[in-house]
Scaffold this motif. Sequence first.
Motif, PDB file in Angstrom:
ATOM      1  N   LYS A  43       0.827  -1.202   0.000  1.00  0.00           N
ATOM      2  CA  LYS A  43       0.000   0.000   0.000  1.00  0.00           C
ATOM      3  C   LYS A  43       0.866   1.259   0.000  1.00  0.00           C
ATOM      4  O   LYS A  43       0.543   2.252  -0.672  1.00  0.00           O
ATOM      5  CB  LYS A  43      -0.943  -0.013   1.203  1.00  0.00           C
ATOM      6  CG  LYS A  43      -2.032  -1.081   1.101  1.00  0.00           C
ATOM      7  CD  LYS A  43      -2.862  -1.186   2.367  1.00  0.00           C
ATOM      8  CE  LYS A  43      -3.724   0.034   2.590  1.00  0.00           C
ATOM      9  NZ  LYS A  43      -4.589  -0.115   3.796  1.00  0.00           N
TER      10      LYS A  43
ATOM     11  N   THR B 281       2.198   1.652  -3.500  1.00  0.00           N
ATOM     12  CA  THR B 281       1.144   2.123  -4.396  1.00  0.00           C
ATOM     13  C   THR B 281       0.911   3.616  -4.238  1.00  0.00           C
ATOM     14  O   THR B 281       0.748   4.341  -5.231  1.00  0.00           O
ATOM     15  CB  THR B 281      -0.163   1.354  -4.122  1.00  0.00           C
ATOM     16  OG1 THR B 281       0.036  -0.022  -4.446  1.00  0.00           O
ATOM     17  CG2 THR B 281      -1.306   1.909  -4.939  1.00  0.00           C
TER      18      THR B 281
ATOM     19  N   ILE C 223      -2.524  -0.604 -13.042  1.00  0.00           N
ATOM     20  CA  ILE C 223      -2.934  -1.399 -11.882  1.00  0.00           C
ATOM     21  C   ILE C 223      -3.348  -2.774 -12.388  1.00  0.00           C
ATOM     22  O   ILE C 223      -4.096  -2.889 -13.364  1.00  0.00           O
ATOM     23  CB  ILE C 223      -4.120  -0.721 -11.160  1.00  0.00           C
ATOM     24  CG1 ILE C 223      -3.664   0.587 -10.512  1.00  0.00           C
ATOM     25  CG2 ILE C 223      -4.740  -1.644 -10.127  1.00  0.00           C
ATOM     26  CD1 ILE C 223      -4.809   1.415  -9.973  1.00  0.00           C
TER      27      ILE C 223
ATOM     28  N   GLU D  11      -6.115  -3.869  -6.061  1.00  0.00           N
ATOM     29  CA  GLU D  11      -6.937  -2.943  -5.292  1.00  0.00           C
ATOM     30  C   GLU D  11      -7.651  -3.639  -4.134  1.00  0.00           C
ATOM     31  O   GLU D  11      -8.225  -2.976  -3.265  1.00  0.00           O
ATOM     32  CB  GLU D  11      -7.942  -2.233  -6.204  1.00  0.00           C
ATOM     33  CG  GLU D  11      -9.163  -3.039  -6.606  1.00  0.00           C
ATOM     34  CD  GLU D  11      -8.922  -4.029  -7.736  1.00  0.00           C
ATOM     35  OE1 GLU D  11      -9.912  -4.649  -8.190  1.00  0.00           O
ATOM     36  OE2 GLU D  11      -7.752  -4.208  -8.162  1.00  0.00           O
TER      37      GLU D  11
ATOM     38  N   TYR E 219      -7.600   2.452  -2.434  1.00  0.00           N
ATOM     39  CA  TYR E 219      -7.310   2.658  -3.856  1.00  0.00           C
ATOM     40  C   TYR E 219      -8.265   3.681  -4.457  1.00  0.00           C
ATOM     41  O   TYR E 219      -7.852   4.547  -5.236  1.00  0.00           O
ATOM     42  CB  TYR E 219      -7.409   1.337  -4.621  1.00  0.00           C
ATOM     43  CG  TYR E 219      -6.085   0.626  -4.794  1.00  0.00           C
ATOM     44  CD1 TYR E 219      -5.416   0.633  -6.010  1.00  0.00           C
ATOM     45  CD2 TYR E 219      -5.497  -0.065  -3.736  1.00  0.00           C
ATOM     46  CE1 TYR E 219      -4.205  -0.027  -6.179  1.00  0.00           C
ATOM     47  CE2 TYR E 219      -4.286  -0.728  -3.890  1.00  0.00           C
ATOM     48  CZ  TYR E 219      -3.646  -0.704  -5.114  1.00  0.00           C
ATOM     49  OH  TYR E 219      -2.443  -1.348  -5.274  1.00  0.00           O
TER      50      TYR E 219
END
Length: 562
Positions: A382, A385, A397, A402, A482
């Motif tokens: 995370k 990301t 992605i 997600e 996300y």
Amino acid sequence: MTVTVLDSRPIHARDRADASWWRHAVIYQIYPRSFADGDGNGIGDLPGARSRLPYLKALGVDAIWFSPFYRSPQADAGYDVADYRDVDSLFGTLADFEDLLSDANALGLKVIVDLVPNHTSDEHAWFQAALAAGPGSPERERYLFRDGKGAAGQTPPNNWKSVFGGPAWTRVIEPDGTPGQWYLHLFDVKQPDLNWEHPQVRAEFLDIIDFWLARGVAGFRVDVANALVKDQQLPDWDGFVDDDPRPTSDSPMWDKDGVHEIYRSWRALLNSYDNPERIMCAESWVNPPERGALYLREDEFHQAFNFDFLECAWRARDLRDVIAKSLHVNDAVDATTTWVLSNHDVVRHTSRLGLPVGPRRPNGIGADDPQPDARLGLRRAKAATLLMLGLPGSAYIYQGEELGLPDHTALPGEVRQDPTFMRTEGKEKGRDGCRIPLPWNATQPALGFSATGRTWLPQPPEYAALAADAQEDVAGSTLEFYRAAIGLRRDRALGLGSLAEVTSYGADVVAYVNGGAADTLVLVNLGADSVSLPDGAQVLLSSDALSPDGSVPTDTAVWARL
């Protein structure tokens, strides 16, 4: 660590105000057989994907990239194409694709399709004709057939190895029933390489591209874009080792300069279409980065996956270096940088980042391999990301990231289907673990992937808690994280922003100011000690909970308004 004043140095200028959509887009990869099953046979398909388009709209992405759905014997999950102008019945029909495309366009989602130009299936009409025609025929000239070495031609023409393991050459039985020539396949034995020196091959792919553009696709992701042209002398090569430091262009089969002429002709065709502008994205595993930038000149590809970023170790120095280098070489050719962390060919970054830092990433993980730390992997994933989505440029992605999905790391050998697993006799576990069917509903058969409960690969038990419906509208879930990150990225124009590296923090912090719609601090703490945000900074989003005093703990990323 407390920082009150941000010292920084610019490393990237703001993109132009009229930048095309693809320069800052967030694009979602659908691996069709594992996304959603519409007919209950356990394999995802186009009607299933069509039913989930509203989910992707709600996620906030700009476009979808579909891995291959063409007619294929599925020896390599569709990357062995038998007919480039038709949909395999496994996934539906051409009409199903056109319906999906219409619905996607109505939702404001662009659709990109895969193009596989290095090789065909051995069941393609051209290859079947080549087998029937025999040595020296025009039909064989469209592939790379060669006589073998030795008195009876019993030895392969050279020592090249397949990416999937084993030799890159297979000997055929000629029409008269005798052992004959050999054909090159850099991948599976059922994927013969095309001869891109042949004018018919070049003309055929221009026509294939036009076929899909005329149907309204927004562009193409081009499979192994660095492999089409080979040294016609087919010399032996001793570079089949991991971490070969030499430039990829030193090899006789990768990254040859001749590929660029091909892509210039493709770009000219794409440029003849507009509204929307059509694009190409290169899968080009090349080094050094300067070689990669050559694919992104204004008359070639629009995008190329940044695999150096994907492969980067979870160390602050490494991340800073790869980000700065990527922006520098791509800016030199006025190209956007295309960030990516996971796809259908690599261990998902949720699992990859749960492994010890430093060793080369594995090609798949099995039950007898060292297992990732699931909690640590998700925490770092995370954070990675949020870093990726905070950088200027475009981002891809991979389906399920997600949801925080890990690889399935305990698949038994008897269910694995990746040819890498077969050709290496299990030494390499391969890519099945990152291709598991998605969990949509925690309590339904097959976790909502298939109404019948069938799945082409088994889902691990931990997927139930990660199902989309179990995360929908749940504060702190990976799915909502996300959605928030993609929405903020758009609102604050981070994909278009300038970037300045913050130098006020210590060696274990990666920090930038993205000058999008307004200055946004993008910070990741990879050190053991918490770090403080500058005075007056207002947290917009964090990848994990902050410390009680508002500082950023280890393996956590933050976006903050300055």
